[in-house]
Scaffold this motif. Structure first.
Motif, PDB file in Angstrom:
ATOM      1  N   ALA A   1       0.849  -1.222   0.002  1.00  9.76           N
ATOM      2  CA  ALA A   1       0.196   0.002  -0.078  1.00  9.76           C
ATOM      3  C   ALA A   1       0.826   1.305   0.080  1.00  9.76           C
ATOM      4  CB  ALA A   1      -1.033  -0.150   1.161  1.00  9.76           C
ATOM      5  N   VAL A   2       1.798   1.188   0.776  1.00  9.73           N
ATOM      6  CA  VAL A   2       2.877   2.260   0.905  1.00  9.73           C
ATOM      7  C   VAL A   2       3.681   2.477  -0.653  1.00  9.73           C
ATOM      8  CG1 VAL A   2       4.880   3.207   1.976  1.00  9.73           C
ATOM      9  CG2 VAL A   2       3.057   2.361   3.480  1.00  9.73           C
ATOM     10  N   LYS A   3       4.094   1.551  -0.921  1.00 12.83           N
ATOM     11  CA  LYS A   3       4.815   1.428  -2.178  1.00 12.83           C
ATOM     12  C   LYS A   3       4.067   1.986  -3.351  1.00 12.83           C
ATOM     13  CE  LYS A   3       7.040  -1.679  -5.329  1.00 12.83           C
ATOM     14  NZ  LYS A   3       6.222  -1.381  -6.719  1.00 12.83           N
ATOM     15  N   GLN A   4       2.579   1.541  -3.279  1.00 11.95           N
ATOM     16  CA  GLN A   4       1.572   2.100  -4.552  1.00 11.95           C
ATOM     17  C   GLN A   4       1.374   3.288  -4.356  1.00 11.95           C
ATOM     18  OE1 GLN A   4       1.182   0.138  -6.994  1.00 11.95           O
ATOM     19  NE2 GLN A   4      -0.112   1.420  -8.052  1.00 11.95           N
ATOM     20  N   ALA A   5       0.991   3.960  -3.136  1.00 14.39           N
ATOM     21  CA  ALA A   5       0.899   5.361  -2.869  1.00 14.39           C
ATOM     22  C   ALA A   5       1.878   6.297  -3.029  1.00 14.39           C
ATOM     23  CB  ALA A   5       0.278   5.491  -1.236  1.00 14.39           C
ATOM     24  N   GLY A   6       2.991   5.823  -2.899  1.00 12.25           N
ATOM     25  CA  GLY A   6       4.274   6.536  -3.404  1.00 12.25           C
ATOM     26  C   GLY A   6       4.494   6.673  -4.907  1.00 12.25           C
TER      27      GLY A   6
ATOM     28  N   ASP B   1       0.893   9.453  -8.933  1.00 10.29           N
ATOM     29  CA  ASP B   1       0.954  11.033  -9.296  1.00 10.29           C
ATOM     30  C   ASP B   1       0.154  11.608  -7.909  1.00 10.29           C
ATOM     31  OD1 ASP B   1       2.178  10.619 -11.487  1.00 10.29           O
ATOM     32  OD2 ASP B   1       0.272  10.414 -12.569  1.00 10.29           O
ATOM     33  N   PHE B   2       0.729  13.068  -7.722  1.00 13.87           N
ATOM     34  CA  PHE B   2       0.351  13.953  -6.997  1.00 13.87           C
ATOM     35  C   PHE B   2      -1.006  14.047  -6.937  1.00 13.87           C
ATOM     36  CE2 PHE B   2      -0.254  17.997  -4.832  1.00 13.87           C
ATOM     37  CZ  PHE B   2       0.169  18.071  -3.605  1.00 13.87           C
ATOM     38  N   MET B   3      -1.604  14.166  -8.125  1.00 11.81           N
ATOM     39  CA  MET B   3      -3.062  14.828  -8.205  1.00 11.81           C
ATOM     40  C   MET B   3      -3.889  13.499  -8.361  1.00 11.81           C
ATOM     41  SD  MET B   3      -3.045  17.935  -7.776  1.00 11.81           S
ATOM     42  CE  MET B   3      -4.584  18.373  -8.335  1.00 11.81           C
ATOM     43  N   ASP B   4      -3.412  12.086  -8.203  1.00 10.76           N
ATOM     44  CA  ASP B   4      -3.908  11.023  -8.430  1.00 10.76           C
ATOM     45  C   ASP B   4      -3.993  10.179  -7.342  1.00 10.76           C
ATOM     46  OD1 ASP B   4      -5.575   9.497 -10.063  1.00 10.76           O
ATOM     47  OD2 ASP B   4      -3.940   8.330 -10.958  1.00 10.76           O
ATOM     48  N   GLN B   5      -3.990  10.536  -6.288  1.00 10.04           N
ATOM     49  CA  GLN B   5      -3.830   9.798  -4.865  1.00 10.04           C
ATOM     50  C   GLN B   5      -5.086   9.102  -4.582  1.00 10.04           C
ATOM     51  OE1 GLN B   5      -1.431   8.567  -3.236  1.00 10.04           O
ATOM     52  NE2 GLN B   5       0.452  10.140  -3.847  1.00 10.04           N
ATOM     53  N   VAL B   6      -5.064   7.844  -4.298  1.00 10.13           N
ATOM     54  CA  VAL B   6      -6.344   7.356  -3.907  1.00 10.13           C
ATOM     55  C   VAL B   6      -6.498   7.169  -2.293  1.00 10.13           C
ATOM     56  CG1 VAL B   6      -7.345   4.833  -3.411  1.00 10.13           C
ATOM     57  CG2 VAL B   6      -5.639   5.452  -5.867  1.00 10.13           C
ATOM     58  N   MET B   7      -5.558   7.394  -1.662  1.00  8.23           N
ATOM     59  CA  MET B   7      -5.614   7.466  -0.055  1.00  8.23           C
ATOM     60  C   MET B   7      -5.339   8.817  -0.026  1.00  8.23           C
ATOM     61  SD  MET B   7      -3.703   4.037   1.461  1.00  8.23           S
ATOM     62  CE  MET B   7      -2.117   4.518   0.886  1.00  8.23           C
ATOM     63  N   SER B   8      -5.897   9.361   1.420  1.00  9.87           N
ATOM     64  CA  SER B   8      -5.466  10.752   1.930  1.00  9.87           C
ATOM     65  C   SER B   8      -4.153  10.728   2.274  1.00  9.87           C
ATOM     66  CB  SER B   8      -6.485  11.153   3.142  1.00  9.87           C
ATOM     67  OG  SER B   8      -6.317  10.380   4.220  1.00  9.87           O
ATOM     68  N   PHE B   9      -3.740  11.931   2.090  1.00  5.17           N
ATOM     69  CA  PHE B   9      -2.393  12.201   2.717  1.00  5.17           C
ATOM     70  C   PHE B   9      -2.113  11.891   4.215  1.00  5.17           C
ATOM     71  CE2 PHE B   9      -2.432  14.878  -0.968  1.00  5.17           C
ATOM     72  CZ  PHE B   9      -1.048  14.418  -1.803  1.00  5.17           C
ATOM     73  N   LYS B  10      -3.227  11.903   5.090  1.00  5.46           N
ATOM     74  CA  LYS B  10      -3.005  11.535   6.303  1.00  5.46           C
ATOM     75  C   LYS B  10      -2.880  10.240   6.527  1.00  5.46           C
ATOM     76  CE  LYS B  10      -5.940  11.965  10.739  1.00  5.46           C
ATOM     77  NZ  LYS B  10      -5.953  10.575  10.823  1.00  5.46           N
TER      78      LYS B  10
END
Length: 251
Positions: free
Chosen positions: A20-25, A28-37
């Motif tokens: 999950a962390v790898k995929q979020a990283g 793209d900045f504007m295409d995040q599935v999870m919130s930054f929190k």
């Protein structure tokens, strides 16, 4: 859609969080599935979980390795203590040692049987008793018992006592890290569940097969029920076709 199931092992939890962390990283900045929190929470939690798991495994391995050596040490202590008592009893039976002197070892002067040496507590108790008893009898002028000598018995007894303390430390360390893992498992499952709910909600409008693939990239684990048809690209084609069909009402 097949059903999902939370990881059952620590390694699976670790792999799921890493994915999950790898995929979020990589998103793209504007295409995040999870919130930054949520991403930050996962990024902070992951190394804590990894470190605790590594420590727990290390403690378990150390305990297992030390336990093999410890069993040998306990066996030696039991052998020397029991052998010494048998030789003492034979000396009493032969008349070389007065039976009343067995009281110095806190042994029954009317019996010639071995005391119970089953547990480690028994070994600690009787080991010290025969060491003290032999020391006192020799001090009173008696001839020391040989084969084994009390000094030989004491060597193995002292090694046993020392290793017992060390073994208790290994056990305590393992129990402490195990309790730490129990707490972190609860936190890991809550975090994974939140990540999975967020990811599935984000991709809820995709066709079934594409939704499955997209969610799996974030570490979601799916299982097919018995007899359930597996999702394929053809499933999505049928799904698109059904969506395009006009809705008819039965009159």
């Amino acid at each position: 859609m097949p059903y999902r199931r939370l990881p059952k092992t620590d390694q699976a939890r670790l792999q799921t969080l890493r994915q999950a962390v790898k995929q979020a990283g990589e998103a793209d900045f504007m295409d995040q599935v999870m919130s930054f929190k949520l991403i930050n929470e996962a990024q902070r939690f992951l190394p804590v979980f990894e470190t605790q798991l590594s420590q727990y495994r290390q403690n378990c391995q150390t305990k297992v390795s030390a336990n093999k050596q410890y069993k040998h040490i306990v066996g030696n202590a039991r052998m020397y203590i029991s052998h010494f008592i048998q030789v003492l009893n034979l000396a009493v039976i032969r008349g070389d040692i007065r039976k009343e002197q067995k009281a110095l070892y806190q042994l029954d002067i009317h019996e010639h049987v071995l005391p119970d040496l089953t547990t480690e507590e028994d070994l600690l108790l009787w080991g010290q008793r025969i060491i003290d008893g032999e020391t006192e009898r020799v001090k009173q002028g008696g001839f020391p018992i040989y084969n084994p000598t009390i000094s030989k018995v004491k060597v193995h007894y002292d090694i046993f006592k020392e290793k017992q303390v060390t073994q208790q430390q290994h056990k305590s360390n393992t129990q402490r890290t195990f309790k730490g893992m129990e707490s972190l498992r609860v936190d890991a499952d809550k975090l994974i569940l939140e990540i999975w709910d967020t990811v599935e909600k984000h991709y809820k409008d995709l066709p079934p097969y594409k939704r499955l693939c997209a969610c799996q990239k974030y570490g979601l684990i799916y299982y097919y029920r018995t007899g359930e048809k597996q999702l394929t690209p053809e499933t999505d084609k049928q799904w698109e076709y059904n969506r395009q069909q006009p809705l008819t009402l039965d009159l």
